[in-house]
Design an enzyme around this catalytic site. Structure first.
Site, PDB file in Angstrom:
ATOM      1  N   CYS A 163     -26.797  44.597  68.146  1.00 41.30           N
ATOM      2  CA  CYS A 163     -27.411  43.210  67.595  1.00 41.30           C
ATOM      3  C   CYS A 163     -27.864  42.256  68.726  1.00 41.30           C
ATOM      4  O   CYS A 163     -28.228  41.319  68.328  1.00 41.30           O
ATOM      5  CB  CYS A 163     -26.324  42.764  66.523  1.00 41.30           C
ATOM      6  SG  CYS A 163     -26.017  43.801  65.178  1.00 41.30           S
ATOM      7  N   HIS A 294     -27.383  32.901  67.953  1.00 49.57           N
ATOM      8  CA  HIS A 294     -26.901  34.291  67.067  1.00 49.57           C
ATOM      9  C   HIS A 294     -26.599  33.824  65.798  1.00 49.57           C
ATOM     10  O   HIS A 294     -27.157  34.530  64.922  1.00 49.57           O
ATOM     11  CB  HIS A 294     -25.675  35.026  67.944  1.00 49.57           C
ATOM     12  CG  HIS A 294     -25.646  36.275  67.268  1.00 49.57           C
ATOM     13  ND1 HIS A 294     -26.437  37.267  67.475  1.00 49.57           N
ATOM     14  CD2 HIS A 294     -24.704  36.873  66.835  1.00 49.57           C
ATOM     15  CE1 HIS A 294     -26.019  38.387  66.922  1.00 49.57           C
ATOM     16  NE2 HIS A 294     -24.981  38.080  66.717  1.00 49.57           N
ATOM     17  N   GLU A 305     -19.483  30.832  69.234  1.00 50.52           N
ATOM     18  CA  GLU A 305     -20.722  30.447  69.653  1.00 50.52           C
ATOM     19  C   GLU A 305     -20.572  29.050  70.138  1.00 50.52           C
ATOM     20  O   GLU A 305     -21.017  28.544  71.127  1.00 50.52           O
ATOM     21  CB  GLU A 305     -21.896  30.922  68.870  1.00 50.52           C
ATOM     22  CG  GLU A 305     -23.217  30.680  69.514  1.00 50.52           C
ATOM     23  CD  GLU A 305     -24.237  31.371  68.649  1.00 50.52           C
ATOM     24  OE1 GLU A 305     -23.939  31.713  67.492  1.00 50.52           O
ATOM     25  OE2 GLU A 305     -25.184  31.588  69.065  1.00 50.52           O
ATOM     26  N   LYS A 324     -30.767  33.147  60.928  1.00 43.09           N
ATOM     27  CA  LYS A 324     -30.095  34.097  59.857  1.00 43.09           C
ATOM     28  C   LYS A 324     -29.852  33.600  58.477  1.00 43.09           C
ATOM     29  O   LYS A 324     -29.743  34.326  57.500  1.00 43.09           O
ATOM     30  CB  LYS A 324     -28.781  34.774  60.449  1.00 43.09           C
ATOM     31  CG  LYS A 324     -29.277  35.560  61.615  1.00 43.09           C
ATOM     32  CD  LYS A 324     -28.142  36.303  62.294  1.00 43.09           C
ATOM     33  CE  LYS A 324     -28.028  37.259  63.274  1.00 43.09           C
ATOM     34  NZ  LYS A 324     -28.700  36.528  64.531  1.00 43.09           N
ATOM     35  N   HIS A 329     -28.802  39.028  58.485  1.00 44.41           N
ATOM     36  CA  HIS A 329     -28.677  39.582  59.965  1.00 44.41           C
ATOM     37  C   HIS A 329     -29.531  40.886  59.921  1.00 44.41           C
ATOM     38  O   HIS A 329     -29.289  41.919  59.438  1.00 44.41           O
ATOM     39  CB  HIS A 329     -27.380  39.660  60.017  1.00 44.41           C
ATOM     40  CG  HIS A 329     -27.174  39.951  61.308  1.00 44.41           C
ATOM     41  ND1 HIS A 329     -27.660  40.308  62.457  1.00 44.41           N
ATOM     42  CD2 HIS A 329     -25.891  39.777  62.220  1.00 44.41           C
ATOM     43  CE1 HIS A 329     -27.234  40.597  63.592  1.00 44.41           C
ATOM     44  NE2 HIS A 329     -25.875  40.315  63.470  1.00 44.41           N
ATOM     45  N   PHE A 389     -21.679  43.809  68.554  1.00 43.12           N
ATOM     46  CA  PHE A 389     -20.542  44.884  68.931  1.00 43.12           C
ATOM     47  C   PHE A 389     -20.553  45.539  70.405  1.00 43.12           C
ATOM     48  O   PHE A 389     -21.546  45.872  70.934  1.00 43.12           O
ATOM     49  CB  PHE A 389     -20.867  46.203  67.997  1.00 43.12           C
ATOM     50  CG  PHE A 389     -20.284  45.482  66.356  1.00 43.12           C
ATOM     51  CD1 PHE A 389     -19.795  44.389  66.045  1.00 43.12           C
ATOM     52  CD2 PHE A 389     -20.000  46.714  65.545  1.00 43.12           C
ATOM     53  CE1 PHE A 389     -19.581  44.027  64.717  1.00 43.12           C
ATOM     54  CE2 PHE A 389     -19.572  46.496  64.335  1.00 43.12           C
ATOM     55  CZ  PHE A 389     -19.180  45.030  63.879  1.00 43.12           C
TER      56      PHE A 389
END
Lengths: 402, 392
Positions: A163, A294, A305, A324, A329, A389
């Site tokens: 991502c 993010h 974050e 998002k 996402h 990830f």
């Protein structure tokens, strides 16, 4: 060689709009791209919303590729690239004859194709699968599709670092132009909504039911999304010479790895990634006017974050919003859409909002999420966050050309 | 060749060209052998890694033999703790990384682990992990009853991410989905990171797993091709550093990567011709390496008996280097390993150097061709392994 690198074309194919005008307007208006899933049968799933692009029509956008030969994600990538090149206004023949290539990020590549093959296996057996689908499995086809669509003979590299992959791709493209290895690069990312990812995020407890509300006290997770995001990059000299419109300059980027946990992000490592990006871009935290987060909308990610931002920027960090909230996402395309939003923010003078924001989170007191409505502003330097990830962090820094 | 070979001690070698990468150790996992030393021995003896794979999986396979490892279990190499949920691609990639670190004289400590990273190439990660997940959603009465513990295995960067966790490497961590070009693409990505000063050392390579999926995908596409190499699995990983820095530390590399060039042309039979494209690519790589075509001792090809791809490779090589240059065909030993193939071709060259001092300083070319029109070429200069502080 040490050239400055600028963005002169944007190509979004998204749930809130396709093409830079539609996308920019939707971003400012805080439009929702979330709808009931139609790309697979979602019956049996407790949650059934996603940021799909149901009106995606590759035949209307592409001129070269035969759409039946490519998977949905490759078509997203190629369509976005085509739009970015048209937006850049560069002569297509000149581009094809130049030193030009692409770097495209993705999380799942053509896993819609793997799903289709798996369905054939379940229903008819492995010995009956369609050979043409098997040929579409390699994720390298995303960047290959971009080069084939535009007739580019340079490098076509697909970076599949989940991502944050679009930021990896943008960083790599930037380096290719800085060093003179390429004169033009298309950078971005693409992914498609798929059944197995929907199931996986649900089982991880990361999927929210209907509305994604990053940084809100009651945020409850992500919605999966899809699309293609592409940016056209060239040297400042080249853009100036041909009188191109310059959205923003790519100032630099930073990468690192948590090396700690596959799915739980590490705020200390992410703060370090921010410092790397700032150092590479030759700026200080105080220079950043806006952070494109993010911002997945899971309780843990947003808290992490925010914690990293406070560690680097102090208790009064710049505004930080999550697109998002509108797009869902979009996985490997996410930081590509973030880069497009950042370039538009610099070029048009606004900050994109975090929509669906109701209740401030007392645990995140330093965060100004630009709630619900876009805000007029003149950001000069913008930070675009991407985390993944595997602990794979990637942050790009864009700036107004001075 | 001996008379003209450039050795580490000849003056011409002292000035390492800018942006040259040094390989200071490597690891390899194949059905032929595991580890650089074993691999070198096995290639020297001309052994084959072809194995009987009947019964390797519950599903029936299209062929009885493959270059696969029916008995491979990652816990036999790395222990039981922490390895039980690894997919096969992750296991192969991680073991390759571990063996490469064991083989190098680079030491990773808390002082440099921020500057050491991983770049791994893949086709599409563990296709089996993704497909199994997909299958669970299709077969159960409740489609969301998938195992969350296995979810990370479905992402393509799982091998690189897990390897970083296992080895404690906090620098750049990238996954390049390059298919048959993955090995060369990963090297090119690494070259960029090192020359730009973002990393000091990188574990660079690629991995591919054997599964019923990959076996049938290949069979359904290529079964009509007579003479096609049987499919396989494996990984090869190289410790890559800045060559100048390695020389300045008084260390001797196993090889130097003098250039890596890639390009995109038409799929076989379409324009622009990928054979001419590969010739151009090899030419560019040689110019960047400052090597004349006549100085090239060997070409390690990806040839796998698929005529339309082999034809592109043959025409590209003959046009750039002539018809006489010696071919090293790694598929004869390790099979058709898709994204692992480019790295295994490099490993085959390094195996030749490791056991043969008379080849010191010799230059080789590595070529890759993908069915989607991608082509690539790397130029390597290798040395034997004489230093006593290394295994192998």
């Amino acid at each position: 060689m040490n050239r400055r690198v600028v963005i002169t074309g944007l190509g979004p194919v998204s749930s809130i709009g396709t093409g830079v005008t539609a996308f920019g307007q939707a971003l400012r208006a805080g439009t929702s791209g979330i709808s009931a899933i139609s790309s697979f049968d979602s019956s049996g799933f407790p949650h059934y919303m996603a940021g799909e692009v149901p009106d995606f029509d590759p035949k209307a956008l592409l001129r070269t590729l035969s759409t039946s030969e490519w998977g949905r994600t490759s078509l997203f990538a190629a369509a976005a690239a085509r739009l970015a090149v048209e937006d850049a206004g560069i002569d297509e023949k000149a581009l094809a004859g130049a030193s030009a290539g692409s770097s495209i990020g993705t999380t799942s590549g053509e896993s819609q194709v793997i799903e289709a093959l798996t369905a054939e296996w379940v229903h008819s057996g492995l010995d009956q699968i369609t050979p043409a689908y098997a040929a579409q499995v390699p994720a390298s086809r995303l960047a290959a599709a971009v080069n084939q669509e535009l007739g580019l003979t340079g490098e076509a590299v697909t970076l599949s670092t989940a991502c944050s992959a679009s930021n990896y791709a943008l960083g790599y493209a930037y380096d290719q132009i800085v060093t003179g290895d390429a004169d033009y690069m298309i950078a971005g990312g693409a992914d498609s909504v798929c059944r197995w990812a929907h199931a996986g995020f649900y089982r991880l407890g990361a999927l929210t039911e209907k509305v994604c509300s990053p940084f809100d006290k009651d945020r409850s997770g992500i919605l999966t999304g899809e699309g293609g995001a592409a940016l056209f990059l060239e040297s400042l000299e080249s853009a100036t010479e041909r009188g191109a419109h310059i959205y923003a300059e790519v100032l630099g980027y930073g990468l690192n790895c948590d090396a700690n946990h596959m799915v739980a992000p590490d705020p200390v490592s992410i703060a370090e990634c921010m410092r790397r990006a700032h150092h590479n871009a030759g700026i200080a935290p105080a220079d950043i006017d806006y952070i494109c987060a993010h911002g997945t909308g899971t309780p843990a990610n947003d808290a992490m974050e925010a914690q990293a931002v406070v560690e680097v920027f102090g208790t009064r960090p710049p505004p930080i919003s999550s697109i998002k909230s509108m797009l869902g996402h979009t996985m490997g395309a996410a930081s590509g859409f973030g880069a497009i939003a950042s370039a538009l923010a610099i070029d048009e003078g606004f900050l994109p909002p975090t929509t669906n924001y109701r209740t401030p989170d007392p645990e995140l007191p330093a965060i100004d999420p630009v709630p619900n409505e876009s805000r007029p502003a003149q950001p000069k330097v913008v930070q675009n966050n991407g985390f993944a990830f595997g602990g794979n962090n990637a942050i790009t820094i864009l700036g107004r050309v001075a | 060749m001996n008379a003209t070979a450039i050795t580490p001690d000849t003056p011409g070698h002292r000035g390492v060209r800018e942006n040259t990468l040094a390989i200071t150790g490597w690891g390899v996992v194949t059905s032929l052998a595991i580890g650089a030393g074993e691999f070198t021995t096995a290639i020297g003896e001309g052994r084959s890694g072809l194995r009987d794979v009947t019964g390797m999986f519950d599903e029936e396979l299209p062929e009885h033999e493959a270059f696969a490892m029916p008995d491979f279990k990652v816990r036999d190499h790395l222990g039981r703790k922490g390895t039980s949920f690894f997919d096969r691609s992750t296991s192969l990639g991680l073991l390759g990384c571990t063996l490469a670190l064991d083989d190098t004289d680079l030491t990773v400590t808390d002082d440099n682990r921020d500057r050491v990273g991983i770049v791994l190439g893949t086709t599409a990660g563990s296709i089996k992990a993704t497909s199994d997940y997909s299958r669970e959603t299709l077969e159960g009465d409740r489609p969301f009853r998938v195992n969350p513990v296995l979810f990370p295995n479905t992402v393509m960067n799982c091998a690189a991410g897990q390897s970083a966790i296992w080895l404690g490497l906090k620098g750049v961590n990238a996954t390049v989905a390059g298919g048959r070009l993955a090995g060369l693409s990963a090297l090119r990505y690494a070259r960029n990171q090192i020359r730009r000063g973002y990393a000091d050392a990188l574990l660079v390579g690629s991995a591919e797993e054997f599964s019923p999926h990959t076996a049938w995908f290949s069979h359904r596409q290529h079964s009509a091709e007579e003479g096609r190499a049987k499919v396989g699995e494996g990984s090869a990983v190289f410790v890559v550093e800045n060559a100048e820095a390695v020389r300045a530390q008084g260390r001797t590399p196993d090889a130097e990567v003098l250039a890596v060039e890639v390009g995109t042309y038409g799929a076989p039979g379409r324009e622009p011709d990928a054979g001419a494209g590969l010739a151009d690519c090899v030419g560019r790589a040689l110019r960047r390496a400052a090597v004349e075509p006549s100085q090239v001792r060997a070409v390690a090809t990806g040839e796998s008996g698929i005529a339309r791809l082999d034809d592109i490779e043959r025409r590209g090589i003959e046009s750039a280097l002539g018809a006489e240059v010696w071919r090293v065909r790694a598929t004869e030993w390790v099979g058709e390993c898709q994204s692992a193939s480019g790295s295994l071709q490099i490993a085959a060259l390094l195996a030749g150097h490791r056991g043969h001092p008379e080849l010191d300083g010799a230059v080789s070319v590595v070529t890759s061709v993908s069915p989607d029109g991608g082509v690539g070429a790397a130029v390597l200069r290798g040395w034997h392994r004489a230093r006593g502080d290394h295994r192998g």
